[in-house]
Design a protein around this motif. Structure first.
Motif, short mmCIF file in Angstrom:
data_model
loop_
_atom_site.label_atom_id
_atom_site.label_comp_id
_atom_site.label_asym_id
_atom_site.label_seq_id
_atom_site.Cartn_x
_atom_site.Cartn_y
_atom_site.Cartn_z
N VAL A 45 -32.99 -49.49 -35.68
CA VAL A 45 -31.93 -48.34 -35.68
C VAL A 45 -31.92 -47.63 -36.99
N THR A 46 -31.92 -46.13 -36.82
CA THR A 46 -31.61 -45.31 -38.12
C THR A 46 -30.43 -44.21 -37.54
N ILE A 51 -24.71 -47.91 -39.14
CA ILE A 51 -24.05 -49.12 -39.62
C ILE A 51 -23.25 -49.57 -38.34
N ALA A 52 -22.63 -48.75 -37.59
CA ALA A 52 -21.72 -49.04 -36.36
C ALA A 52 -22.59 -49.75 -35.22
N MET A 56 -22.76 -53.87 -34.56
CA MET A 56 -22.11 -53.98 -33.05
C MET A 56 -23.31 -55.07 -32.25
N LEU A 57 -24.52 -55.09 -32.52
CA LEU A 57 -25.54 -55.58 -32.08
C LEU A 57 -25.74 -57.21 -32.17
N ASN A 104 -33.59 -43.31 -33.57
CA ASN A 104 -32.03 -43.02 -34.12
C ASN A 104 -31.10 -43.84 -33.10
N THR A 105 -29.97 -43.69 -33.48
CA THR A 105 -28.90 -44.57 -32.62
C THR A 105 -28.98 -44.13 -31.10
#
Ligand SMILES: [Fe+2]
Length: 166
Positions: A45-46, A51-52, A56-57, A104-105
């Motif tokens: 993820v980018t 960071i969230a 979270m994962l 991306n997120t």
């Protein structure tokens, strides 16, 4: 591969015990696939909310790994042999491999949302089928599904772009 165990838990016929174990084997593959897929997303993820989502994962991955262990040990308690090898997983699975690489997120969260829909739907089907035969296994799957649905809500909350003011 159908189970060929010679005993099962007390109160279940051998045929029913084997049937529950076979159904659980599909759930074991799904959970092993899920925790590996979530780790893949954690690594790839980018973007601005990196960071969230990255952080979270990890707790979810640990939870799902625990669920795979719980299901595998239930298969063993039912007298059958839990199969945890990647080759068997890929051979037996009925879903496509996760498609997003570095992304991306929002791309990852949308893909994870759809992965959760598949896993939860299949857990619910297993609950309906196993619930007819073995309430102990049913209870395990119900507890897992509640937490999987809660995490899917975390994912969907990130994706929800409706204005909270209404
Ligand atoms: Fe990490």
């Amino acid at each position: 591969m159908a189970s060929t165990n010679e005993y099962t838990v007390p109160g279940l016929s051998l045929t029913k015990g084997r049937g529950v174990a076979d159904e659980l084997q599909h759930r074991l593959h799904a959970l092993n696939d899920l925790h590996l897929t979530l780790k893949h997303a954690h690594w790839n993820v980018t973007g601005p909310n990196f960071i969230a989502v990255h952080e979270m994962l990890d707790p979810q991955i640990e939870l799902v790994r625990g669920y795979a262990d719980e299901v595998a040990e239930r298969i063993a308690a039912l007298g059958a042999s839990p199969i945890g090898t990647p080759g068997a997983l890929v051979k037996d699975r009925t879903w496509e491999d996760y498609k997003v690489g570095r992304g991306n997120t929002l791309e990852h969260l949308a893909a994870i949302d759809s992965v959760y829909t598949g896993v939860v739907e299949d857990h619910r089907k297993a609950i309906a089928e196993i619930g007819e035969v073995d309430p102990i296994t049913e209870d395990i799957l119900i507890g897992q599904t509640a937490e999987l649905e809660k995490f899917q809500w975390f994912v969907r909350a990130h994706l929800d772009t409706r204005d909270s003011e209404g």
